[in-house]
Scaffold this motif. Structure first.
Motif, short mmCIF file in Angstrom:
data_model
loop_
_atom_site.label_atom_id
_atom_site.label_comp_id
_atom_site.label_asym_id
_atom_site.label_seq_id
_atom_site.Cartn_x
_atom_site.Cartn_y
_atom_site.Cartn_z
N TYR A 1 0.82 -1.23 0.00
CA TYR A 1 0.00 0.00 0.00
C TYR A 1 0.85 1.26 0.00
CZ TYR A 1 0.75 1.33 4.88
OH TYR A 1 1.32 1.77 6.04
N ARG A 2 2.03 1.21 0.63
CA ARG A 2 2.89 2.39 0.71
C ARG A 2 3.34 2.88 -0.67
NH1 ARG A 2 4.99 4.48 5.32
NH2 ARG A 2 4.32 3.37 7.18
N GLY A 3 3.38 1.95 -1.61
CA GLY A 3 3.79 2.29 -2.97
C GLY A 3 2.82 3.25 -3.66
N PHE A 4 1.62 3.42 -3.08
CA PHE A 4 0.66 4.35 -3.68
C PHE A 4 0.88 5.78 -3.18
CE2 PHE A 4 -1.27 0.25 -4.26
CZ PHE A 4 -1.83 0.35 -5.51
N PHE A 5 1.84 5.96 -2.27
CA PHE A 5 2.14 7.29 -1.73
C PHE A 5 3.58 7.64 -2.04
CE2 PHE A 5 -1.19 5.43 0.84
CZ PHE A 5 -2.09 6.47 1.04
N ASN A 6 3.88 8.95 -2.13
CA ASN A 6 5.28 9.35 -2.26
C ASN A 6 5.86 9.65 -0.88
OD1 ASN A 6 4.37 11.89 -1.58
ND2 ASN A 6 4.43 12.70 -3.65
N ASP A 7 7.13 10.07 -0.84
CA ASP A 7 7.74 10.26 0.47
C ASP A 7 7.23 11.51 1.19
OD1 ASP A 7 8.95 11.99 -1.22
OD2 ASP A 7 11.02 11.45 -0.75
N ARG A 8 6.45 12.34 0.49
CA ARG A 8 5.80 13.49 1.15
C ARG A 8 4.39 13.09 1.62
NH1 ARG A 8 8.64 16.41 3.52
NH2 ARG A 8 7.19 18.16 3.48
N LYS A 9 4.14 11.80 1.67
CA LYS A 9 2.85 11.25 2.13
C LYS A 9 1.67 11.83 1.34
CE LYS A 9 4.86 9.93 6.40
NZ LYS A 9 4.84 9.68 7.81
N GLN A 10 1.88 11.91 0.03
CA GLN A 10 0.82 12.33 -0.88
C GLN A 10 0.42 11.14 -1.74
OE1 GLN A 10 3.23 15.25 -2.82
NE2 GLN A 10 2.71 16.88 -1.39
N LEU A 11 -0.86 11.03 -2.03
CA LEU A 11 -1.34 9.95 -2.88
C LEU A 11 -0.88 10.23 -4.31
CD1 LEU A 11 -3.05 7.38 -2.87
CD2 LEU A 11 -5.08 8.79 -3.12
#
Lengths: 252, 218
Positions: free
Chosen positions: A241-251
């Motif tokens: 699931y984390r792969g759907f977000f970038n490192d700025r915690k944006q979808l």
């Protein structure tokens, strides 16, 4: 028929059944004669090859070689599952780890409980069953995850905008995806014996095992399919699931 | 020092440039209406403020610090965004109002919930109501209450009243005005020119991804 011993002459006679299919195709102008012949030849050649290969492996009876074979099966399954999840980052690695964990743990329990022995003629077919089941489950999980992160974008962004981290923002989607992966296995367990007499049980009965003995194996198979699917689906969804977000915690 | 400062901010989505070289200062306690035609980049402007997306060029400063250097979760707890179509989750109103507390691992503050209920004219027994029984106006008010439980520093409203009737719109407008008077900065995207000028201190017009005008109203 005596147990699982089919003589070559019986097989030759049974091959006449292919002609029935060819005749239908010819007289009904289905134009399937060529396809039918190719499929029959392929089936026979592939099965002969795998028969001799398994005979060779079973003859070796080498635990290291058996383990290697199981790992190759896991890799192939992971490769296929990852192709189903196009939007999943590191899909191959995640699939391999999840399938290995699910199948590995299940095999451990089966071997340690004495249900099966760590011999190629038991480990290889059992692994095949649980690994392919996990592969199908992971494909379903990935498809559901990708679809939900697209269709429920506003829900995820609403939670993010309330100050939630990526896990609480996605947990509903993760749970739904795990459920999607597990449901076919649960559903087929529900209808065992009522709708279907599964392959393993049918095979044992044909080979001469009494039905009462054969169901014990089928019960074991049901347990092991459920545990492998649960572990693999759970791990794959929580790892991906984390792969759907970038490192700025944006979808993304 | 401006609370939110846009310095030559551009945002591109693939080949599509949505905002170009936007520079604007938002002061603490401002009430800014954001207007402009559909597709001009108003929602993108709000999403950049709360870091749901990052600028592709330029930088955004919050209290003088670059947004890219700040923790996105802590930032979104201070700068909250409300969607045009409210997304309520779970089954009941309670599921929604407890969410901000659960992510902060805190017990719900009933007094705060009751006080916001009265500000937004929600009956006190609404907590147990099922979401599917709520009207559009009630859903939007619950979504706003959910955003305001932990008193954000900046409230970003994206056409939150566009689907509401006159009564519901008035309730939301008055409650937001009251929050602004308590010191919360408000950025409100609206299509309604009357609403845009009603309470706002400033009127920011965005057209074609650029600032067309920044009018000081009062």
């Amino acid at each position: 028929m005596n147990g699982a011993n089919i003589s070559i002459s019986s097989l030759m006679i049974a091959s006449l059944l292919v002609i029935v299919s060819l005749l239908f195709s010819y007289f009904q102008k289905l134009k399937l004669e060529k396809e039918t012949m190719i499929s029959v030849v392929r089936a026979v050649v592939q099965l002969i090859a795998v028969g001799y290969l398994l005979e060779f492996i079973f003859g070796l009876n080498n635990p290291a070689f058996t383990t290697l074979l199981v790992l190759i099966m896991m890799f192939n399954a992971a490769y296929n599952a990852s192709k189903r999840g196009k939007g999943i980052k590191n899909g191959l690695l995640i699939s391999f780890v999840s399938i290995a964990a699910g199948a590995g743990l299940t095999l451990c329990v089966l071997v340690l409980s004495g249900a099966i022995r760590y011999q190629p003629n038991q480990i290889v077919p059992i692994s095949g069953m649980i690994i392919s089941n996990a592969m199908v489950a992971l494909g379903l999980c990935y498809r559901q995850l990708s679809a939900d992160f697209k269709s429920r974008r506003d829900e995820v962004e609403t939670k993010l905008s309330l100050g939630a981290d990526v896990l609480p923002s996605s947990v509903e989607i993760i749970r739904d995806s795990i459920r999607t992966g597990m449901l076919p296995t649960i559903d087929s367990a529900k209808t065992l014996g009522i709708v279907s007499l599964p392959g393993m049980m049918t095979g044992l009965i044909l080979a001469g095992t009494s039905p009462v003995q054969a169901i014990r194996y089928q019960i074991m198979v049901t347990f092991m399919l459920l545990s492998t699917t649960a572990i693999s689906s759970f791990m794959a969804c929580y790892l991906s699931y984390r792969g759907f977000f970038n490192d700025r915690k944006q979808l993304i | 020092m401006a609370q939110i400062k846009f310095e030559n901010v551009s945002y591109r989505d693939g080949e599509n440039t949505i905002l170009r070289s936007l520079s604007v200062d938002i002061e603490q306690g401002d009430y800014v209406s954001v207007m402009g035609p559909s597709g001009s980049g108003k929602s993108t402007f709000l999403k950049l403020c709360c870091h749901l997306i990052s600028p592709t060029e330029g930088r955004i400063l919050l209290d003088g610090n670059d947004i890219m250097q700040q923790d996105p979760i802590a930032l979104r707890k201070k700068i909250c965004y409300c969607f045009q179509t409210p997304v309520l989750f779970g089954d009941t109103v309670e599921d929604n109002l407890l969410f901000p507390y659960s992510i902060r691992k805190q017990n719900p503050d009933r007094e705060q919930i009751d006080s916001l209920f009265s500000k937004f004219h929600m009956p006190p027994d609404s907590m147990k109501h099922e979401i599917k029984t709520l009207s559009g106006g009630e859903k939007q008010r619950i979504a706003l209450i959910r955003t305001l439980l932990f008193r954000p520093e900046v409230l970003l409203l994206d056409e939150v009243t566009s689907a509401l009737d006159v009564d519901n719109t008035l309730i939301v407008e008055n409650a937001v005005k009251a929050m602004n008077q308590e010191g919360i900065t408000v950025l409100w995207v609206t299509h309604n020119p009357e609403q845009g000028r009603k309470y706002a201190d400033k009127l920011l017009t965005i057209e074609g991804g650029k600032i067309a005008a920044l009018e000081v109203l009062r």
